[in-house]
Every structure is written in C-alpha cells, then in structure tokens.
Design a protein around this motif. Structure first.
Motif, short mmCIF file in Angstrom:
data_model
loop_
_atom_site.label_atom_id
_atom_site.label_comp_id
_atom_site.label_asym_id
_atom_site.label_seq_id
_atom_site.Cartn_x
_atom_site.Cartn_y
_atom_site.Cartn_z
N VAL A 30 0.85 -1.18 0.00
CA VAL A 30 0.00 0.00 0.00
C VAL A 30 0.89 1.24 0.00
O VAL A 30 1.86 1.31 0.76
CB VAL A 30 -0.91 0.00 1.24
CG1 VAL A 30 -1.78 1.24 1.27
CG2 VAL A 30 -1.75 -1.26 1.29
N PRO A 60 0.66 7.23 3.10
CA PRO A 60 -0.29 8.35 2.98
C PRO A 60 0.43 9.63 2.61
O PRO A 60 1.55 9.89 3.06
CB PRO A 60 -0.90 8.44 4.39
CG PRO A 60 0.07 7.75 5.29
CD PRO A 60 0.74 6.69 4.47
N TRP A 79 -2.38 13.42 5.58
CA TRP A 79 -3.33 12.31 5.68
C TRP A 79 -2.78 11.24 6.62
O TRP A 79 -1.57 11.05 6.72
CB TRP A 79 -3.60 11.69 4.31
CG TRP A 79 -4.34 12.60 3.37
CD1 TRP A 79 -3.82 13.62 2.63
CD2 TRP A 79 -5.74 12.57 3.07
NE1 TRP A 79 -4.79 14.22 1.88
CE2 TRP A 79 -5.99 13.61 2.13
CE3 TRP A 79 -6.80 11.77 3.50
CZ2 TRP A 79 -7.25 13.86 1.64
CZ3 TRP A 79 -8.06 12.02 2.99
CH2 TRP A 79 -8.29 13.05 2.07
N THR A 80 -3.67 10.50 7.26
CA THR A 80 -3.32 9.39 8.14
C THR A 80 -4.02 8.14 7.65
O THR A 80 -5.21 8.18 7.30
CB THR A 80 -3.77 9.68 9.58
OG1 THR A 80 -3.11 10.86 10.05
CG2 THR A 80 -3.42 8.51 10.50
N GLN A 81 -3.29 7.03 7.61
CA GLN A 81 -3.91 5.77 7.17
C GLN A 81 -4.71 5.16 8.31
O GLN A 81 -4.19 4.92 9.39
CB GLN A 81 -2.86 4.79 6.70
CG GLN A 81 -3.45 3.57 6.01
CD GLN A 81 -2.40 2.81 5.23
OE1 GLN A 81 -1.68 2.01 5.79
NE2 GLN A 81 -2.31 3.10 3.95
N SER A 94 -6.01 -0.62 5.88
CA SER A 94 -5.60 -1.01 4.53
C SER A 94 -5.46 -2.52 4.43
O SER A 94 -5.41 -3.22 5.45
CB SER A 94 -4.26 -0.35 4.15
OG SER A 94 -3.21 -0.86 4.97
N SER A 105 -7.11 1.19 0.59
CA SER A 105 -6.59 2.06 1.63
C SER A 105 -7.66 3.05 2.05
O SER A 105 -8.33 3.64 1.20
CB SER A 105 -5.35 2.80 1.12
OG SER A 105 -4.83 3.68 2.10
N LEU A 130 -8.03 6.51 4.24
CA LEU A 130 -7.21 7.59 4.77
C LEU A 130 -8.09 8.67 5.39
O LEU A 130 -9.21 8.91 4.93
CB LEU A 130 -6.38 8.21 3.64
CG LEU A 130 -5.46 7.28 2.86
CD1 LEU A 130 -4.96 7.97 1.60
CD2 LEU A 130 -4.30 6.83 3.72
#
Length: 462
Positions: free
Chosen positions: A48, A51, A55-57, A60, A312, A314
C-alpha cells in the motif's frame, strides 16, 4: 462535468437489497493536485502506498499471501448466495476458484461458468464498518483495480464493482436510506467508470432511485478493462455544504453535495460509518439495460477476473482519533491500542504491516480495550495474531473476558513456541456469543512465570 449518463445502475443489495454509490466534487486545479499526491496507474505494486502529507492511514489491505489462499479473515467476510435484488444471475461463493490471492500481491475475483451454463463468482465485504470522516475532516477510500480484460461480446454481463454501504444496514437499517457509495462500477467491458450515491427512498425520492445520483468517465491514459487504475471516493466534512467526490487516477469526475438533497436524507446516508465491498456480478438490470438484451449471453467468456492490488482508507484534518467507545469489534484491533494494561510492553513489529506489537506477556498480565461494539447479532469467534519464542515446556492461555479482568472467560486458546518472538501466526477460537457494547480484556494465564506470547492484533467474527 461528466457526459450525460444513461442508464445508471439499479441498487445492488447486501442481502437486504442495496447497491452502489459514491461521489466527488472540486475544482479542476484541485483534482490535478490530488492526482500528484495519490497513487497513479502502472504495474501492480507489492504494498500500500504511504499516505500523502496531511493524511493518516486508518486501515488497509495489500492482499499479500500465497497464491490460491483466501483473503484475510481478520479483514473480510464473504457475502454468499444469489440475486441480491438486482437481477444478477451468478451464485457468490467462498471457493478459492472465485476469490483468492494470486501470489503477486493482488486479490483475484473470477466469474466462472460451468458445463450447465451456471455462473459462480465472489463478493466480500470488510468486517470493519466504522469508516467515516472526523468532524470537520475528510475520508478517502481508494483502491487500485484492474477490471476484467474483456470487451465486446465476450464481456456481456460482466459487472465489477467497488463500493460501500452504511453500517446501519447491519443493525436493521434499510436501503437506500442508509446510503450507498458506488466508488467504481462498469458493465459489459465498457471503457467507463461509474460513480453513484444512493440514498433517500426507493423508488424516486430526492436521490432519483433506483438510479441514484451518478456520473461516469472514461479511464485516463488507457482503457478501464484490463488495465490498472486507481479509483477513489473522498467524503469531505471540512466544507459547507459537505461533499462526496469521485476520482479515477487522481482526476475528479463527479461530485454530490449535501445541498442537493434535504438535510434528513443526507444525515441518514452519511451520519455513520460504512463498510467496503468488492464483487464481480454477472447479468442484472444494469448490464442488461446497457446491452439492450439479457446478459450474459452464449458469447460471454468464462474466467474473467477483477484484480485488486490494495485498498486504503485515509483520514485528514478534524483531529482524527479512534472513537473512545462504540468501536466495531469486527475490525482489526491493534494490540497496542489498549485503553489500559498490566505487566506488558510494546515493541517494533516485523509482521506484515509493521507498527508495534505488545510483548513481555506472562501469567497474570492483561490488556483492556474500552467500548467494543458487537452489535445485535453477536460474535462467536475470536482470532488473534500471536508469536512466541518461549522455551520448551512454556505455554499459556490467551483469554477473552468482558467488563472485568476477573470475569469468567467467554473463550480462550493455548499458545506455545511459534518459532520466535517475531514468527507470527493467526490463531482462531470459539467464544460464547457476545452482543452489545463491552470493555474487552485479554488476560494471560500460564503455569510458568516466564513470558510466553506477543500479540500484534485481534478481531471478532460470527
């Protein structure tokens, strides 16, 4: 603006009748900027993408694993059967002939016709159903997909889709009021990506059901069928009116905002989490309407596959933090996300996905997770990702307790040496049915004083 669209897909349904919707909105310059920040087309990648800045993941899956094995049971469940309220004619199965990892970092969903002319295929949905933007922030749901490489008569009836449904559908809500975001659909091997929001009432209503509010676009650079493209939905609570925006390869092509429907309809469709769905249907109202005839036909080729490189989710802005209570028990719960603990430590983890695990666990230690929501149907299974480098003769129990570390366990499993403290394995266990919201305690019991287990994550299922 996208070209005029006719016809749009009828609703699919998650065992209850439901299907498909998603949206986007913004200036062309903003779309170009997004295209520079998020994943672009190309060859399948093994992991993946990280980010982008800001942005924060949240979650995923990169679908790594041996060829011919099922997708992760910690992330996905199957939706089995036929019909789904759309007229599609395949039977969705849990066979690895229909749904399996391909060994190259992709999930493969394949539609097959047997000698009797009967079709089978696959449909999976995420266990987690709590994906939504933080207040004042944004959520992006993105997936890199190669649709079946079939066109013309060979593609008649193929209906690949990547979409979401509202969490209330799992707890008694009804379609389309709970909202459906169709992030990607195509039918009959067209060079088109469709994005749609379903909401309100059916038929008619503020969202024009069962067609929904939708747009479409040709895939940029290369045709949609048989080529890798990244499809995404952004759900934006940072603007007024709130927006849903659809993208292909970073290029926005459609949007819907909250001012297009009444406040109650918008709230019913968006004031909750959603879960993610992939499926490859055969036939039904949408492909039949486009083809002007019943599909699939005798010329339709068996064996077409939709490949998914990754998915993913985000989050951006709004001060995103996991909810302190009401978190779904059916998502992947990271062990280090405990509310309280006794006797343990965290460490870097070499398991798939990296991050941290909880280690130095011995007899009498415990981990607490507040406010896990098991819903009304309840959980009867528990899975945990564990590793152990314990010496010969050292073993112990991983126990699940509710609301107190001294309550009677609702289930447990035994663990001994797995080959090392970073040699990870997923262990399942049956538990007594659990419903409602509870503080969950993982407690650890052993007849020896030595450390005996590390825990990376756990989840519940039914």
């Amino acid at each position: 603006m996208p070209p005029a669209t006719t016809p749009f897909p009828p609703p699919r349904t998650v065992r209850r009748r439901v299907r498909r919707g998603a949206v986007l909105g913004a200036l062309a310059a903003a779309a170009a900027l997004v295209g520079s920040c998020f994943a672009a087309p190309g060859a399948a990648r093994a992991s993946v993408p990280p980010p982008p800045s800001g942005w924060t993941q949240v979650w995923s899956d990169d679908f790594d694993g041996p060829a011919g094995t099922p997708p992760s049971g910690a992330n996905w469940k199957y939706d089995l059967g036929t019909g789904f309220g759309t007229g599609e004619i395949e039977t969705m199965t849990n066979s690895t002939a229909n749904v399996a990892l391909d060994g190259n970092g992709d999930l493969r969903i394949t539609a097959l016709r047997d000698a009797g002319g009967n079709w089978t295929s696959g449909r999976i949905e995420s266990l987690r159903d709590d994906f939504q933007p933080p207040a004042g922030g944004k959520l992006r749901i993105e997936s890199r997909i190669q649709m079946p490489g079939l066109t013309g008569a060979a593609a008649a009836g193929y209906w690949p889709a990547f979409w979401t449904l509202g969490q209330p559908l799992r707890t008694g809500g009804t379609w389309p009021s709970v909202g459906e975001f169709d992030i990607l659909e195509d039918v009959n091997g067209q060079n088109l990506a469709y994005g749609t929001l379903h909401c309100g009432v059916d038929p008619g209503g503020p969202c024009n059901e069962s067609s929904g509010l939708g747009g479409r676009t040709a895939c940029p650079g290369s045709p949609c069928p048989g080529n890798w493209h990244t499809y995404a939905l952004e759900w934006d609570r940072s603007v007024s009116p709130e927006q849903l925006r659809w993208y292909v390869d970073g290029q926005q092509y459609w949007s819907v905002n909250s001012s297009q429907v009444d406040a109650t309809t918008w709230a019913n469709a968006t004031n909750h989490g959603v879960f993610v769905i992939y499926d490859l249907a055969m036939g039904g109202g949408f492909p039949n309407g486009v083809a002007g005839t019943t599909t699939p036909t005798g010329a339709t080729q068996s064996g077409g596959s939709m490949l998914i490189d990754y998915v993913s989710v985000l989050s951006s802005g709004g001060g995103f933090t996991p909810p302190p209570s009401g978190q779904s028990a059916y998502g992947t719960i990271q062990a280090e996300s405990y509310s309280a603990q006794s006797g343990t430590q965290t460490e870097n983890c070499s398991d798939s996905g990296g991050g941290q695990d909880v280690g130095w666990i011995a007899n009498g230690d415990w981990l607490e997770y507040n406010g896990l929501d098991f819903g009304s149907s309840g959980a009867t299974q528990f899975r945990a990702r564990v590793a152990s480098g314990a010496a010969a003769g050292v073993s112990g129990l991983v126990q699940v307790r509710l609301d107190s570390p001294t309550a009677t366990p609702v289930g447990d499993f035994a663990v001994a040496n797995t080959g090392g403290w970073q040699s990870w394995t997923t262990v399942p266990a049956n538990i007594s049915r659990v419903t409602g919201v509870h503080d969950v305690y993982l407690t650890f019991a052993s007849g020896q004083p030595a450390d005996f287990v590390n825990v990376n994550w756990f989840t519940f299922g039914s």
